[in-house]
Design a protein around this motif. Structure first.
Motif, PDB file in Angstrom:
ATOM      1  N   VAL A  10      63.286  71.310  43.813  1.00 38.91           N
ATOM      2  CA  VAL A  10      62.663  72.268  43.804  1.00 38.91           C
ATOM      3  C   VAL A  10      61.572  73.059  44.682  1.00 38.91           C
ATOM      4  O   VAL A  10      60.643  72.138  44.901  1.00 38.91           O
ATOM      5  N   CYS A  11      61.593  74.508  44.665  1.00 34.80           N
ATOM      6  CA  CYS A  11      60.400  74.740  45.690  1.00 34.80           C
ATOM      7  C   CYS A  11      59.002  74.356  45.525  1.00 34.80           C
ATOM      8  O   CYS A  11      59.042  74.718  43.528  1.00 34.80           O
ATOM      9  N   LEU A  12      58.650  74.055  45.682  1.00 30.65           N
ATOM     10  CA  LEU A  12      57.067  73.686  44.716  1.00 30.65           C
ATOM     11  C   LEU A  12      55.624  74.948  44.323  1.00 30.65           C
ATOM     12  O   LEU A  12      55.139  74.881  44.262  1.00 30.65           O
ATOM     13  N   GLY A  15      56.534  79.601  40.445  1.00 32.90           N
ATOM     14  CA  GLY A  15      57.328  80.874  40.191  1.00 32.90           C
ATOM     15  C   GLY A  15      58.785  81.023  41.031  1.00 32.90           C
ATOM     16  O   GLY A  15      59.416  82.128  40.791  1.00 32.90           O
ATOM     17  N   CYS A  16      58.824  80.049  41.980  1.00 33.64           N
ATOM     18  CA  CYS A  16      59.555  80.521  42.868  1.00 33.64           C
ATOM     19  C   CYS A  16      60.675  79.372  42.627  1.00 33.64           C
ATOM     20  O   CYS A  16      60.194  78.241  42.022  1.00 33.64           O
ATOM     21  N   ASP A  17      62.506  80.209  42.256  1.00 33.46           N
ATOM     22  CA  ASP A  17      63.282  78.498  41.860  1.00 33.46           C
ATOM     23  C   ASP A  17      63.824  78.303  42.687  1.00 33.46           C
ATOM     24  O   ASP A  17      65.084  78.012  42.365  1.00 33.46           O
ATOM     25  N   VAL A  18      63.934  78.656  43.618  1.00 37.59           N
ATOM     26  CA  VAL A  18      64.738  78.035  45.129  1.00 37.59           C
ATOM     27  C   VAL A  18      65.385  76.750  45.116  1.00 37.59           C
ATOM     28  O   VAL A  18      64.239  75.856  45.156  1.00 37.59           O
ATOM     29  N   LYS A  19      66.278  76.158  45.289  1.00 37.46           N
ATOM     30  CA  LYS A  19      66.149  75.176  45.101  1.00 37.46           C
ATOM     31  C   LYS A  19      67.361  74.087  46.475  1.00 37.46           C
ATOM     32  O   LYS A  19      68.353  75.338  47.012  1.00 37.46           O
ATOM     33  N   GLY A  28      60.408  73.932  54.963  1.00 35.46           N
ATOM     34  CA  GLY A  28      61.359  74.955  56.101  1.00 35.46           C
ATOM     35  C   GLY A  28      60.705  75.990  55.163  1.00 35.46           C
ATOM     36  O   GLY A  28      60.693  77.265  55.520  1.00 35.46           O
ATOM     37  N   HIS A  29      61.668  76.669  53.457  1.00 34.58           N
ATOM     38  CA  HIS A  29      61.448  77.141  53.210  1.00 34.58           C
ATOM     39  C   HIS A  29      60.334  78.190  52.611  1.00 34.58           C
ATOM     40  O   HIS A  29      60.378  79.217  52.983  1.00 34.58           O
ATOM     41  N   ILE A  30      59.535  77.101  52.457  1.00 33.01           N
ATOM     42  CA  ILE A  30      57.492  77.578  51.888  1.00 33.01           C
ATOM     43  C   ILE A  30      57.433  78.342  53.349  1.00 33.01           C
ATOM     44  O   ILE A  30      56.981  79.339  53.393  1.00 33.01           O
ATOM     45  N   ASP A  33      59.728  81.346  53.653  1.00 34.14           N
ATOM     46  CA  ASP A  33      59.922  82.625  52.903  1.00 34.14           C
ATOM     47  C   ASP A  33      58.556  82.633  51.969  1.00 34.14           C
ATOM     48  O   ASP A  33      58.151  84.214  51.829  1.00 34.14           O
ATOM     49  N   HIS A  34      57.507  81.771  51.987  1.00 33.52           N
ATOM     50  CA  HIS A  34      55.783  82.311  51.183  1.00 33.52           C
ATOM     51  C   HIS A  34      54.879  81.974  52.648  1.00 33.52           C
ATOM     52  O   HIS A  34      53.124  82.176  52.097  1.00 33.52           O
ATOM     53  N   GLN A  35      55.075  81.772  53.323  1.00 32.14           N
ATOM     54  CA  GLN A  35      53.914  81.900  54.534  1.00 32.14           C
ATOM     55  C   GLN A  35      52.899  80.513  54.247  1.00 32.14           C
ATOM     56  O   GLN A  35      52.159  81.135  54.542  1.00 32.14           O
TER      57      GLN A  35
HETATM   58 ZN    ZN Z   1      60.201  79.589  47.705  1.00 32.61          ZN
END
Ligand code: ZN
Length: 109
Positions: A10-12, A15-19, A28-30, A33-35
Motif C-alpha cells: 500500500v502507498c506510504l 490518504g492515498c490508497d494505491v496498491k 516509483g508511484h510515490i 504521483d506524489h513528487q
Molecule cells: Zn500514493
C-alpha cells in the motif's frame, strides 16, 4: 518493507490508497504521483524500519518511472527520444488514449 495488505503493498503516503504488487512499484508511484522520494531508514535502537520523505529531484525521476511502470532503461530512453514523455516522465500525448496502450473496444451489440 512497505506496508503490506494481503498480496499488495500500500502507498506510504497518508490518504492515498494505491496498491501495487511490488514494493518498487509503490516507491516509483510515490516519485511519479506524489513528487516525493520515500527513503527507508532502520532505527539504530530497535531495528524497526521507518520511512522518511523528501522532495524528488530530477535524478530520481528515471528510476521512479521505471519502477512505477516496471520498464527498463531502454524504454525510458526510447520514450524520451520519441517525445512521448518529458524529462519528468510526464506523458506528452493527448489526454485519454495514450500511445502504446490498446484501446478498449466496445461491444457492438
Ligand atoms: Zn500514493
Amino acid at each position: 518493507m512497505a506496508k503490506k495488505q494481503g498480496e499488495f503493498f500500500v502507498c506510504l503516503v497518508p490518504g492515498c490508497d494505491v496498491k501495487k504488487k511490488g514494493e518498487k512499484e509503490i516507491l516509483g508511484h510515490i516519485v511519479m504521483d506524489h513528487q516525493q522520494v520515500a527513503e527507508r531508514h532502520v532505527s539504530g535502537v530497535d531495528g524497526s524500519v521507518g520511512w522518511t520523505f523528501r522532495p524528488r529531484e530530477l535524478k530520481d525521476v528515471q528510476q521512479g518511472w521505471q519502477d512505477a511502470h516496471k520498464y527498463g532503461e531502454e524504454k525510458w530512453k526510447r520514450q524520451l527520444d520519441q517525445g512521448i514523455i518529458d524529462i519528468w516522465g510526464v506523458a506528452q500525448t493527448k489526454k485519454g488514449w495514450r500511445k502504446g496502450v490498446p484501446r478498449v473496444m466496445k461491444e457492438s451489440q
